[in-house]
Design a protein around this motif. Sequence first.
Motif, mmCIF file in Angstrom:
data_model
loop_
_atom_site.group_PDB
_atom_site.id
_atom_site.type_symbol
_atom_site.label_atom_id
_atom_site.label_comp_id
_atom_site.label_asym_id
_atom_site.label_seq_id
_atom_site.Cartn_x
_atom_site.Cartn_y
_atom_site.Cartn_z
ATOM 1 N N GLY A 1 -6.756 1.387 6.270
ATOM 2 C CA GLY A 1 -6.052 2.334 5.410
ATOM 3 C C GLY A 1 -5.079 3.153 6.227
ATOM 4 N N TRP A 2 -4.503 4.169 5.602
ATOM 5 C CA TRP A 2 -3.493 4.996 6.247
ATOM 6 C C TRP A 2 -4.099 6.325 6.687
ATOM 7 N N GLU B 1 11.081 6.210 8.173
ATOM 8 C CA GLU B 1 11.448 5.355 9.294
ATOM 9 C C GLU B 1 10.157 4.781 9.865
ATOM 10 N N MET B 2 10.212 3.569 10.426
ATOM 11 C CA MET B 2 8.993 2.883 10.826
ATOM 12 C C MET B 2 9.153 2.263 12.203
ATOM 13 N N THR B 3 8.032 2.245 12.943
ATOM 14 C CA THR B 3 7.933 1.512 14.192
ATOM 15 C C THR B 3 6.540 0.885 14.243
ATOM 16 N N LEU B 4 6.247 0.136 15.298
ATOM 17 C CA LEU B 4 4.933 -0.478 15.475
ATOM 18 C C LEU B 4 4.298 0.056 16.734
ATOM 19 N N ASP B 5 2.970 0.267 16.708
ATOM 20 C CA ASP B 5 2.272 0.736 17.899
ATOM 21 C C ASP B 5 1.924 -0.450 18.808
ATOM 22 N N ALA B 6 1.194 -0.181 19.883
ATOM 23 C CA ALA B 6 0.868 -1.228 20.850
ATOM 24 C C ALA B 6 0.023 -2.343 20.251
ATOM 25 N N GLY B 7 -0.693 -2.037 19.171
ATOM 26 C CA GLY B 7 -1.489 -3.031 18.483
ATOM 27 C C GLY B 7 -0.767 -3.725 17.350
ATOM 28 N N GLU B 8 0.571 -3.536 17.282
ATOM 29 C CA GLU B 8 1.407 -4.151 16.250
ATOM 30 C C GLU B 8 1.101 -3.608 14.855
ATOM 31 N N ARG B 9 0.576 -2.383 14.784
ATOM 32 C CA ARG B 9 0.293 -1.755 13.500
ATOM 33 C C ARG B 9 1.411 -0.779 13.149
ATOM 34 N N PRO B 10 1.798 -0.694 11.869
ATOM 35 C CA PRO B 10 2.922 0.160 11.481
ATOM 36 C C PRO B 10 2.595 1.642 11.577
ATOM 37 N N VAL B 11 3.583 2.390 12.025
ATOM 38 C CA VAL B 11 3.542 3.850 12.070
ATOM 39 C C VAL B 11 4.824 4.344 11.411
ATOM 40 N N ILE B 12 4.677 5.221 10.424
ATOM 41 C CA ILE B 12 5.809 5.639 9.598
ATOM 42 C C ILE B 12 6.014 7.145 9.722
ATOM 43 N N GLY B 13 7.242 7.542 10.035
ATOM 44 C CA GLY B 13 7.631 8.939 9.952
ATOM 45 C C GLY B 13 8.360 9.160 8.639
ATOM 46 N N TYR B 14 8.028 10.240 7.936
ATOM 47 C CA TYR B 14 8.665 10.491 6.643
ATOM 48 C C TYR B 14 8.636 11.979 6.347
ATOM 49 N N LEU B 15 9.388 12.386 5.349
ATOM 50 C CA LEU B 15 9.372 13.773 4.890
ATOM 51 C C LEU B 15 8.442 13.881 3.697
ATOM 52 N N ALA B 16 7.542 14.845 3.736
ATOM 53 C CA ALA B 16 6.534 14.992 2.674
ATOM 54 C C ALA B 16 7.122 15.798 1.524
ATOM 55 N N GLY B 17 8.041 15.187 0.800
ATOM 56 C CA GLY B 17 8.688 15.846 -0.327
ATOM 57 C C GLY B 17 9.536 14.860 -1.097
ATOM 58 N N ARG B 18 10.518 15.375 -1.822
ATOM 59 C CA ARG B 18 11.386 14.546 -2.645
ATOM 60 C C ARG B 18 12.565 14.011 -1.834
ATOM 61 N N LEU B 19 13.174 12.947 -2.342
ATOM 62 C CA LEU B 19 14.339 12.353 -1.713
ATOM 63 C C LEU B 19 15.482 13.360 -1.642
ATOM 64 N N PHE B 20 16.146 13.418 -0.489
ATOM 65 C CA PHE B 20 17.304 14.275 -0.212
ATOM 66 C C PHE B 20 16.955 15.751 -0.088
ATOM 67 N N ALA B 21 15.675 16.122 -0.082
ATOM 68 C CA ALA B 21 15.272 17.518 0.072
ATOM 69 C C ALA B 21 14.647 17.711 1.447
ATOM 70 N N THR C 1 0.851 -1.189 0.000
ATOM 71 C CA THR C 1 0.000 0.000 0.000
ATOM 72 C C THR C 1 0.884 1.236 0.000
ATOM 73 N N THR C 2 0.310 2.355 -0.440
ATOM 74 C CA THR C 2 1.021 3.633 -0.428
ATOM 75 C C THR C 2 0.728 4.360 0.870
ATOM 76 N N ALA C 3 1.781 4.639 1.652
ATOM 77 C CA ALA C 3 1.609 5.267 2.957
ATOM 78 C C ALA C 3 1.599 6.780 2.882
ATOM 79 N N SER C 4 2.343 7.367 1.954
ATOM 80 C CA SER C 4 2.442 8.827 1.874
ATOM 81 C C SER C 4 1.254 9.407 1.126
ATOM 82 N N GLY C 5 1.061 10.728 1.279
ATOM 83 C CA GLY C 5 -0.059 11.418 0.658
ATOM 84 C C GLY C 5 0.310 12.112 -0.629
ATOM 85 N N SER C 6 -0.501 13.081 -1.024
ATOM 86 C CA SER C 6 -0.350 13.735 -2.314
ATOM 87 C C SER C 6 0.925 14.546 -2.443
ATOM 88 N N ALA C 7 1.525 14.965 -1.306
ATOM 89 C CA ALA C 7 2.761 15.743 -1.358
ATOM 90 C C ALA C 7 3.987 14.873 -1.610
#
Length: 329
Positions: A281-282, A248-268, A236-242
Amino acid sequence: AHLRNVELRRARDGRLVGLAERATADESSVGLTFVERGPGVAGAWRLLAVTRHADVQPTLALAAGGAVHAAWVRQGSGIRYTTNRTGSWRVKVVAGGTGGESPSIALTGGGTPSVAFSVPLSRTSSAIRIASKTATGWVYRTVATGDVLAPSLKIDQWSKRHIVFVRRFGSAPGLYYATDRSGTWRTTRLTSATDVQSPRIVLDLARHVHVVYVRESATSSRVLHVTNASGAWRTTTASGSAGGASPEMTLDAGERPVIGYLAGRLFAAAPAWIASWTGAGWSRNPATDDVIAGRPGVAFDGPALNLLVLRPFADPIGSGELVHAVRAP
């Protein structure tokens, strides 16, 4: 100096430990910074240690007893490793890591480290290796060869290894997952896409695999998540329209993925966002209003989600600060 990629882990006693790169305005590395916050929301951050060489690409793991383990690239040299398990920091050379890149460290339940990395074999070929520490030193094995890079490693509670990596060109490019869970190494291609970047792997308690990665084209980038938690591999696609990068990813108490990311292009530099899997869904929410540089560190402290990120300054160019943000339930 400023900091780039950031790692963040939570110890069993509630401490948060962070590890980040430092660099000058011209992006030259000047070392790594280790920081620690005491347990609880009232805990204060303190400096644990620094390196003062050209050290980049840090990777961090915490043992069950709380010891800090880290590996990184010492530019022009190879893979290095350190731990404060004995009460003092000693930097060691990782065997087979000369010229290595993209280290990823993981620990057995007893705290024994392994480090995965890529190392060049020729002008057109590299190897993915896993070096494991023993009582007499480091031993390594080769998991894959060819145009391979960007490994991410985890070790499960039975000391079985799980690794993802990218194969860029050749007859079968894409994102690969390999494991010795069955006693012998088996490899699965997760996607045949040729634009894969920055994979990261996490295991849940049932040893289901969660992988986050970026697909970066000439005009867009997006963060994707692939897992076998349902029995079959599902993407599935985790990021939005930006768009999205540097996940980076971790799991919550329910073993569901939580992803931190930058809403832009790579290296920017871009605002940091959080994508959380709801089961259907996300759910995506901004984590910062201003721009962040490098990969964010993410970790849960009970129900609270913690981010450790670099906020760059415009003036002087190359400066910045390490910022801790918390999302309380």
